[in-house]
Design a protein around this motif. Structure first.
Motif, short mmCIF file in Angstrom:
data_model
loop_
_atom_site.label_atom_id
_atom_site.label_comp_id
_atom_site.label_asym_id
_atom_site.label_seq_id
_atom_site.Cartn_x
_atom_site.Cartn_y
_atom_site.Cartn_z
N THR A 232 0.87 -1.18 0.00
CA THR A 232 0.00 0.00 0.00
C THR A 232 0.90 1.22 0.00
OG1 THR A 232 -1.81 -1.10 1.18
CG2 THR A 232 -1.75 1.30 1.26
N VAL A 233 0.78 2.02 -1.05
CA VAL A 233 1.60 3.22 -1.22
C VAL A 233 0.68 4.43 -1.14
CG1 VAL A 233 3.06 4.53 -2.80
CG2 VAL A 233 3.35 2.05 -2.58
N ALA A 234 1.02 5.37 -0.27
CA ALA A 234 0.21 6.57 -0.07
C ALA A 234 0.82 7.75 -0.83
CB ALA A 234 0.10 6.91 1.41
N LEU A 235 -0.04 8.52 -1.48
CA LEU A 235 0.34 9.80 -2.07
C LEU A 235 -0.33 10.89 -1.26
CD1 LEU A 235 -0.28 9.05 -5.86
CD2 LEU A 235 1.88 8.87 -4.63
N VAL A 236 0.44 11.72 -0.61
CA VAL A 236 -0.15 12.77 0.22
C VAL A 236 0.33 14.13 -0.27
CG1 VAL A 236 -0.33 11.25 2.22
CG2 VAL A 236 1.69 12.68 1.96
N GLY A 412 3.30 19.06 -8.38
CA GLY A 412 3.72 18.16 -9.45
C GLY A 412 5.06 17.49 -9.27
N ASN A 413 5.69 17.67 -8.11
CA ASN A 413 6.98 17.03 -7.83
C ASN A 413 6.88 16.18 -6.57
OD1 ASN A 413 8.92 18.30 -9.81
ND2 ASN A 413 8.11 20.16 -8.84
N ILE A 414 7.66 15.10 -6.52
CA ILE A 414 7.83 14.35 -5.28
C ILE A 414 8.92 15.02 -4.47
CG2 ILE A 414 8.62 12.17 -4.29
CD1 ILE A 414 7.27 10.73 -6.61
N THR A 415 8.57 15.48 -3.29
CA THR A 415 9.54 16.19 -2.45
C THR A 415 10.09 15.34 -1.32
OG1 THR A 415 7.73 17.07 -1.09
CG2 THR A 415 8.49 18.43 -2.93
N LEU A 416 9.36 14.32 -0.92
CA LEU A 416 9.81 13.42 0.14
C LEU A 416 9.29 12.02 -0.13
CD1 LEU A 416 9.10 15.48 3.41
CD2 LEU A 416 11.36 14.78 2.59
N THR A 417 10.04 11.03 0.29
CA THR A 417 9.56 9.66 0.23
C THR A 417 10.16 8.87 1.39
OG1 THR A 417 9.34 7.68 -1.17
CG2 THR A 417 11.44 8.86 -1.27
N GLY A 418 9.50 7.81 1.77
CA GLY A 418 9.97 6.98 2.87
C GLY A 418 8.87 6.03 3.30
N SER A 419 9.11 5.27 4.33
CA SER A 419 8.05 4.41 4.86
C SER A 419 6.96 5.30 5.46
CB SER A 419 8.61 3.47 5.93
OG SER A 419 8.95 4.19 7.10
#
Length: 436
Positions: A232-236, A412-419
Motif C-alpha cells: 500500500t503506497v500513499a500519495l499525500v 507536481g513534484n515528489i519532495t519526500l519519500t519513505g516508509s
C-alpha cells in the motif's frame, strides 16, 4: 515510542466514534426513538476494544512502568486506572438502560442523557491522558523502558491485542458503521465479514519521469516511483499537488506528455485506459462518480465489463458480503445512496474488475468521521488480502498510518519519500500535513 503512536491512533478512533454517537443522540432526542441493534454494536465495540484491550494495554505496560519512574504520576494514574476499572460497570448500566428503553420501562430522553454523560466521561479521560500522562511518559521513561513497552504493544501473537484481535476489532467497527444511521454511517441492517491472505514483494508498477500537462500548464514534472505486489503506497499532499492527475495518468484517463509506465513487466505507456483496465489497473475516482440513474447492481456489473461472464455473479456476492448495504439496496438507483454508501459502491465497482493494482483517489473526502474510519478499515482489509494499492489522500495521517511507503507531492513534484512511519515522524510532514 511506538506504543504512544498506537495509543494515540486508538484515541483518534474512539474520539471519532464519540462524535458520531453525539450526533446519533441528537437524532434520538428529536425522533424519540432508539436503535438497539446499532447501539448494541457500539457497546460491543467499547466492551471488547476499549475495556478489554485498550485500557489493559495501558495498565499492564505503560502505566506500570511510569509508576516506577515518576513520583508525581501516582495520583494521576490512580484516577485514570479507577476510571478503567469502573468502565465495564458503567457500560453495563448503559446497556441495561437501553434494554429498559426498548422494553418501554425507560424513556428515550433518559437514555440520551445517560449516553451523553458516558461520552463526556470518555472524552475527558482521553484528554487527561493526552495532556498529562503522555508528555510525562515521554520525559521520564528511558529508552530501555520504551523498548520493553513497544515490544509488548507490537506482539502480534498476543491473544488480547495481537494481529488476530486487531482483525476482530476491525470487524466490530465495520458492524458499527454498517448499522449506523445513514446520516453518519452506511445505514444498513447487517454487516459482512472480510477475509485476509498474503502477498509477495515483487515490483508490480514502475513509473519513470512521468509528466502530464493541462494545455501549457505542466501538472506533473517528472514523477518516478514504484509499487511492489501487496504494497500500500500513499500519495499525500495539498489540494492541487497533482495526486489526482497522477492516478488518472496511471489509469490512462489523463494523457502523458513524457515518461514511462511499466506494469507487471509490460510498458503500458501508450495503452488506452480500457486496455490498462484489462491488464488489472482499476480506479475508484475522486468524488466517487457513480452512475446515478443506474441501479447499484448495474454499477457493479459495469466494473466487471472486462471480466468473463461466468465469474461475475460470484464476484457480486463477494462485494455484497463486504458491503451488505449495497445488497440491501441493489435494485435502487445509485444516486439515491448517501455519500458513504456511494464511496463503498465506487470501491466495490473497482474491485469487480479484479484489480492487480487498485487506485483509490481521496476515498474519505466529504465523509462523516465514523465513515472516514470505516473507509480506512476497508483499505486495511484489502491490504491484508494482498491487494496492491495506491492511495491518494489529503487525510495524510490516516493514509500514512496504514501505508507501507509514502510519497509527498508538491506542485507536481515528489519532495519526500519513505516508509509511512518515517513520513509521519518527519518534522516537515508533521508541520505541513499533520497539524503537529
Amino acid at each position: 515510542m511506538e506504543a504512544l503512536r498506537i495509543i494515540k491512533d486508538e484515541h483518534r478512533n474512539l474520539w471519532r466514534l464519540a462524535i458520531t454517537l453525539e450526533q446519533v443522540a441528537a437524532e434520538m432526542e428529536r425522533e424519540q426513538k432508539a436503535d438497539p441493534a446499532f447501539l448494541g454494536s457500539v457497546f460491543d465495540y467499547f466492551e471488547h476494544f476499549m475495556d478489554g484491550c485498550h485500557h489493559r494495554k495501558e495498565d499492564e505496560h505503560l502505566f506500570r512502568v511510569l509508576r516506577l519512574r515518576s513520583d508525581v504520576a501516582g495520583p494521576l494514574l490512580d484516577r485514570l486506572q479507577a476510571e478503567h476499572r469502573n468502565a465495564p460497570k458503567n457500560l453495563a448500566a448503559l446497556r441495561q438502560q437501553l434494554a429498559d428503553t426498548v422494553a418501554g420501562r425507560g424513556s428515550v430522553s433518559g437514555l440520551v442523557e445517560a449516553l451523553r454523560l458516558y461520552l463526556e466521561d470518555q472524552k475527558a479521560h482521553i484528554r487527561s491522558e493526552e495532556k498529562d500522562i503522555y508528555p510525562l511518559a515521554s520525559e521520564v521513561l528511558t529508552a530501555e523502558d520504551w523498548q520493553e513497552i513497544d515490544k509488548a504493544f507490537l506482539d502480534n501473537d498476543d491473544p488480547v491485542f495481537g494481529s488476530t484481535a486487531r482483525a476482530e476489532f476491525r470487524e466490530l467497527f465495520h458492524k458499527v458503521a454498517s448499522l449506523a444511521p445513514v446520516s453518519v454511517g452506511l445505514g444498513g441492517s447487517s454487516a459482512g465479514e472480510l477475509q485476509s491472505s498474503t502477498a509477495s514483494s515483487e515490483v508490480l508498477l514502475k513509473v519513470d519521469a512521468l509528466e502530464s500537462c493541462y494545455g501549457r500548464i505542466k501538472a506533473l514534472k517528472g514523477i518516478s516511483m514504484e509499487v511492489r505486489r501487496g504494497e500500500t503506497v500513499a500519495l499525500v499532499g495539498a489540494n492541487g499537488a497533482g495526486k489526482t492527475t497522477f492516478l488518472r495518468s496511471l489509469s490512462g484517463v489523463q494523457p502523458m506528455s513524457a515518461g514511462h509506465i511499466v506494469f507487471d513487466g509490460e510498458d503500458i505507456s501508450k495503452l488506452r485506459s480500457d486496455m490498462r483496465m484489462r491488464r488489472g489497473i482499476c480506479q475508484s475516482p475522486e468524488g466517487r462518480q457513480v452512475f446515478g440513474p443506474l441501479s447499484i447492481e448495474d454499477n457493479l456489473r459495469l466494473g466487471a465489463y472486462t471480466q468473463p461472464k461466468q465469474q461475475v455473479e460470484g464476484d457480486l456476492e463477494k462485494i455484497y458480503a463486504m458491503f451488505p448495504i449495497l445488497k440491501e439496496k441493489r435494485k435502487l438507483p445509485a444516486g439515491t445512496l448517501s455519500g458513504g454508501q456511494q464511496q463503498m459502491l465506487a470501491i466495490g465497482r473497482a474491485l469487480m474488475g479484479r484489480p492487480k493494482l487498485l487506485l483509490l483517489d481521496e476515498p474519505s473526502m466529504g465523509l462523516a468521521p465514523l465513515l472516514v474510519e470505516e473507509v480506512f478499515n476497508v483499505v486495511k482489509t484489502l491490504k491484508a488480502q494482498g491487494m496492491s494499492i495506491v492511495l491518494a489522500e489529503q487525510n495524510a495521517f490516516s493514509a500514512l498510518a496504514i501505508a507501507d511507503r509514502g510519497y509527498v507531492l508538491e506542485t507536481g513534484n515528489i519532495t519526500l519519500t519513505g516508509s509511512g512511519r518515517e513520513l509521519i515522524e518527519n518534522e516537515q510532514v508533521r508541520a505541513a500535513y499533520l497539524g503537529m
